[in-house]
Motif scaffolding. Structure first.
Motif, PDB file in Angstrom:
ATOM      1  N   GLY A  26       0.850  -1.181   0.000  1.00  0.00           N
ATOM      2  CA  GLY A  26       0.000   0.000   0.000  1.00  0.00           C
ATOM      3  C   GLY A  26       0.881   1.224   0.000  1.00  0.00           C
ATOM      4  N   LEU A  27       0.520   2.216  -0.801  1.00  0.00           N
ATOM      5  CA  LEU A  27       1.305   3.443  -0.882  1.00  0.00           C
ATOM      6  C   LEU A  27       0.428   4.657  -0.620  1.00  0.00           C
ATOM      7  CD1 LEU A  27       3.355   2.829  -4.174  1.00  0.00           C
ATOM      8  CD2 LEU A  27       3.977   2.195  -1.833  1.00  0.00           C
ATOM      9  N   ASP A  28       0.945   5.567   0.195  1.00  0.00           N
ATOM     10  CA  ASP A  28       0.333   6.873   0.397  1.00  0.00           C
ATOM     11  C   ASP A  28       1.334   7.876  -0.177  1.00  0.00           C
ATOM     12  OD1 ASP A  28      -1.439   8.887   1.326  1.00  0.00           O
ATOM     13  OD2 ASP A  28      -0.165   9.169   3.085  1.00  0.00           O
ATOM     14  N   ILE A  29       1.050   8.385  -1.370  1.00  0.00           N
ATOM     15  CA  ILE A  29       1.992   9.251  -2.079  1.00  0.00           C
ATOM     16  C   ILE A  29       1.777  10.695  -1.658  1.00  0.00           C
ATOM     17  CG2 ILE A  29       2.763  10.084  -4.326  1.00  0.00           C
ATOM     18  CD1 ILE A  29       1.932   7.380  -5.475  1.00  0.00           C
ATOM     19  N   GLY A  30       2.770  11.249  -1.009  1.00  0.00           N
ATOM     20  CA  GLY A  30       2.739  12.645  -0.608  1.00  0.00           C
ATOM     21  C   GLY A  30       3.791  13.438  -1.366  1.00  0.00           C
ATOM     22  N   THR A  31       3.853  14.711  -1.108  1.00  0.00           N
ATOM     23  CA  THR A  31       4.836  15.546  -1.798  1.00  0.00           C
ATOM     24  C   THR A  31       6.228  15.401  -1.198  1.00  0.00           C
ATOM     25  OG1 THR A  31       4.228  17.408  -0.400  1.00  0.00           O
ATOM     26  CG2 THR A  31       3.144  17.254  -2.553  1.00  0.00           C
ATOM     27  N   LYS A  32       6.313  15.052   0.098  1.00  0.00           N
ATOM     28  CA  LYS A  32       7.612  14.916   0.758  1.00  0.00           C
ATOM     29  C   LYS A  32       8.016  13.474   1.009  1.00  0.00           C
ATOM     30  CE  LYS A  32       7.232  19.385   2.955  1.00  0.00           C
ATOM     31  NZ  LYS A  32       7.054  20.116   4.201  1.00  0.00           N
ATOM     32  N   THR A  74       3.025  -8.642  -5.049  1.00  0.00           N
ATOM     33  CA  THR A  74       2.464  -9.048  -6.340  1.00  0.00           C
ATOM     34  C   THR A  74       1.494  -8.019  -6.898  1.00  0.00           C
ATOM     35  OG1 THR A  74       0.685 -10.270  -5.259  1.00  0.00           O
ATOM     36  CG2 THR A  74       2.704 -11.495  -5.772  1.00  0.00           C
ATOM     37  N   GLY A  75       1.215  -6.971  -6.122  1.00  0.00           N
ATOM     38  CA  GLY A  75       0.321  -5.905  -6.559  1.00  0.00           C
ATOM     39  C   GLY A  75       0.465  -4.718  -5.621  1.00  0.00           C
ATOM     40  N   ILE A  76       0.026  -3.557  -6.100  1.00  0.00           N
ATOM     41  CA  ILE A  76       0.192  -2.313  -5.352  1.00  0.00           C
ATOM     42  C   ILE A  76      -1.153  -1.608  -5.244  1.00  0.00           C
ATOM     43  CG2 ILE A  76       1.405  -0.094  -5.273  1.00  0.00           C
ATOM     44  CD1 ILE A  76       3.462  -1.359  -7.256  1.00  0.00           C
ATOM     45  N   VAL A  77      -1.461  -1.125  -4.046  1.00  0.00           N
ATOM     46  CA  VAL A  77      -2.655  -0.317  -3.813  1.00  0.00           C
ATOM     47  C   VAL A  77      -2.174   1.091  -3.486  1.00  0.00           C
ATOM     48  CG1 VAL A  77      -4.711   0.015  -2.415  1.00  0.00           C
ATOM     49  CG2 VAL A  77      -3.922  -2.309  -2.929  1.00  0.00           C
ATOM     50  N   ILE A  78      -2.604   2.059  -4.270  1.00  0.00           N
ATOM     51  CA  ILE A  78      -2.168   3.439  -4.092  1.00  0.00           C
ATOM     52  C   ILE A  78      -3.375   4.298  -3.728  1.00  0.00           C
ATOM     53  CG2 ILE A  78      -1.166   5.475  -5.223  1.00  0.00           C
ATOM     54  CD1 ILE A  78       0.457   3.581  -6.987  1.00  0.00           C
ATOM     55  N   GLY A  79      -3.213   5.087  -2.674  1.00  0.00           N
ATOM     56  CA  GLY A  79      -4.271   5.990  -2.252  1.00  0.00           C
ATOM     57  C   GLY A  79      -4.503   7.077  -3.276  1.00  0.00           C
ATOM     58  N   LEU A  80      -5.755   7.244  -3.684  1.00  0.00           N
ATOM     59  CA  LEU A  80      -6.139   8.271  -4.654  1.00  0.00           C
ATOM     60  C   LEU A  80      -6.842   9.399  -3.902  1.00  0.00           C
ATOM     61  CD1 LEU A  80      -6.280   9.068  -7.675  1.00  0.00           C
ATOM     62  CD2 LEU A  80      -8.510   7.935  -7.753  1.00  0.00           C
ATOM     63  N   PRO A  81      -6.238  10.593  -3.863  1.00  0.00           N
ATOM     64  CA  PRO A  81      -6.817  11.700  -3.093  1.00  0.00           C
ATOM     65  C   PRO A  81      -7.993  12.364  -3.804  1.00  0.00           C
ATOM     66  CG  PRO A  81      -4.773  12.407  -4.114  1.00  0.00           C
ATOM     67  CD  PRO A  81      -4.945  10.947  -4.448  1.00  0.00           C
ATOM     68  N   LYS A 142       3.243   6.211   6.731  1.00  0.00           N
ATOM     69  CA  LYS A 142       3.208   4.749   6.652  1.00  0.00           C
ATOM     70  C   LYS A 142       1.922   4.198   7.275  1.00  0.00           C
ATOM     71  CE  LYS A 142       6.196   3.984  10.663  1.00  0.00           C
ATOM     72  NZ  LYS A 142       7.482   3.428  11.082  1.00  0.00           N
ATOM     73  N   LEU A 143       1.386   4.889   8.292  1.00  0.00           N
ATOM     74  CA  LEU A 143       0.106   4.464   8.866  1.00  0.00           C
ATOM     75  C   LEU A 143      -1.049   4.716   7.896  1.00  0.00           C
ATOM     76  CD1 LEU A 143       0.550   5.592  12.566  1.00  0.00           C
ATOM     77  CD2 LEU A 143       0.584   3.253  11.676  1.00  0.00           C
ATOM     78  N   ALA A 144      -0.994   5.819   7.167  1.00  0.00           N
ATOM     79  CA  ALA A 144      -2.016   6.089   6.150  1.00  0.00           C
ATOM     80  C   ALA A 144      -1.942   5.034   5.044  1.00  0.00           C
ATOM     81  CB  ALA A 144      -1.852   7.493   5.578  1.00  0.00           C
ATOM     82  N   ALA A 145      -0.723   4.640   4.662  1.00  0.00           N
ATOM     83  CA  ALA A 145      -0.559   3.583   3.656  1.00  0.00           C
ATOM     84  C   ALA A 145      -1.179   2.278   4.152  1.00  0.00           C
ATOM     85  CB  ALA A 145       0.918   3.383   3.326  1.00  0.00           C
ATOM     86  N   ALA A 146      -0.997   1.983   5.439  1.00  0.00           N
ATOM     87  CA  ALA A 146      -1.578   0.766   6.014  1.00  0.00           C
ATOM     88  C   ALA A 146      -3.103   0.856   6.022  1.00  0.00           C
ATOM     89  CB  ALA A 146      -1.040   0.535   7.427  1.00  0.00           C
ATOM     90  N   TRP A 147      -3.638   2.026   6.345  1.00  0.00           N
ATOM     91  CA  TRP A 147      -5.095   2.228   6.376  1.00  0.00           C
ATOM     92  C   TRP A 147      -5.678   2.012   4.983  1.00  0.00           C
ATOM     93  CZ3 TRP A 147      -9.090   5.455   4.746  1.00  0.00           C
ATOM     94  CH2 TRP A 147     -10.206   5.520   5.570  1.00  0.00           C
ATOM     95  N   ILE A 148      -5.016   2.557   3.969  1.00  0.00           N
ATOM     96  CA  ILE A 148      -5.444   2.401   2.575  1.00  0.00           C
ATOM     97  C   ILE A 148      -5.414   0.924   2.180  1.00  0.00           C
ATOM     98  CG2 ILE A 148      -4.701   2.846   0.180  1.00  0.00           C
ATOM     99  CD1 ILE A 148      -3.674   5.635   1.341  1.00  0.00           C
ATOM    100  N   LEU A 149      -4.303   0.258   2.475  1.00  0.00           N
ATOM    101  CA  LEU A 149      -4.138  -1.151   2.102  1.00  0.00           C
ATOM    102  C   LEU A 149      -5.139  -2.032   2.838  1.00  0.00           C
ATOM    103  CD1 LEU A 149      -2.643  -3.308   0.515  1.00  0.00           C
ATOM    104  CD2 LEU A 149      -0.887  -3.313   2.307  1.00  0.00           C
ATOM    105  N   GLU A 150      -5.392  -1.738   4.100  1.00  0.00           N
ATOM    106  CA  GLU A 150      -6.360  -2.523   4.876  1.00  0.00           C
ATOM    107  C   GLU A 150      -7.751  -2.486   4.228  1.00  0.00           C
ATOM    108  OE1 GLU A 150      -7.682  -4.291   8.759  1.00  0.00           O
ATOM    109  OE2 GLU A 150      -5.685  -3.548   8.367  1.00  0.00           O
ATOM    110  N   GLY A 151      -8.187  -1.304   3.817  1.00  0.00           N
ATOM    111  CA  GLY A 151      -9.492  -1.185   3.163  1.00  0.00           C
ATOM    112  C   GLY A 151      -9.556  -1.975   1.870  1.00  0.00           C
ATOM    113  N   ALA A 152      -8.493  -1.907   1.095  1.00  0.00           N
ATOM    114  CA  ALA A 152      -8.457  -2.645  -0.167  1.00  0.00           C
ATOM    115  C   ALA A 152      -8.433  -4.152   0.072  1.00  0.00           C
ATOM    116  CB  ALA A 152      -7.249  -2.208  -0.991  1.00  0.00           C
ATOM    117  N   CYS A 153      -7.659  -4.599   1.041  1.00  0.00           N
ATOM    118  CA  CYS A 153      -7.601  -6.038   1.342  1.00  0.00           C
ATOM    119  C   CYS A 153      -8.959  -6.555   1.794  1.00  0.00           C
ATOM    120  CB  CYS A 153      -6.533  -6.323   2.399  1.00  0.00           C
ATOM    121  SG  CYS A 153      -4.841  -6.251   1.771  1.00  0.00           S
TER     122      CYS A 153
END
Length: 166
Positions: A26-32, A74-81, A142-153
């Protein structure tokens, strides 16, 4: 003849069909930073992994591809703002473009996941846990990435249970 580029979709069913069994990132893409989380192989548990400091786009892609290969995902979940009204602004367009680049660099399917409440949810949890501002700043991505990935899983598990996934 060249291979088709990896799938980049907002459709969980299409992602389930494209992503072989195994760990997801899971990825949470930010500017920094880019927050990274991973799932277990059975996708039942999610763990916050790291926050990758951003530099140049090519360096970010190389570091991300290396890290995800090490994690054997094997796959990537990316948060879409997405905006609260459901529309997509410039940040969402930027993340979509980055998702395409990540999919190509890693050779993995990508699921774009609505992340409207991810940062707010993890920040609220950290405040309730009385974390210091400095600790919250280090952990939020990294916690936001986990939250995103948890919802997708969870969504992928429901699809599989209903027989509409994989």
């Amino acid at each position: 003849m060249t291979a088709a580029p990896p799938t980049v979709t907002t459709d969980a069913s299409a992602f389930a069909a494209a992503a072989p069994a195994g760990r997801l990132a899971g990825l949470d893409i930010g500017t920094k930073t880019i927050g990274i989380a991973t799932s277990t192989v059975d996708r039942a548990f999610v763990t916050p992994l790291a926050a990758l400091a951003r530099s140049r786009p090519s360096a970010d892609l190389a570091a991300l591809a290396t890290r995800l290969a090490e994690e054997q995902v094997t796959g990537i979940v990316i948060g879409l703002p997405i905006n609260l009204d459901g529309s997509e602004g410039s940040r969402a367009r930027s993340v979509r473009a980055q998702a395409r680049n990540i999919a190509l660099a890693c050779g993995l399917p990508v699921l774009l996941w609505d992340e409207r409440w991810s940062t707010a949810a993890v920040t609220r949890d950290m405040l309730e846990a009385d974390m210091s501002r400095a600790r919250r700043a280090r952990a939020v991505d990294k916690l936001a990435a986990a939250w995103i990935l948890e919802g997708a899983c969870q969504r992928l598990a429901r699809l599989e249970a209903s027989g509409t996934g994989r």
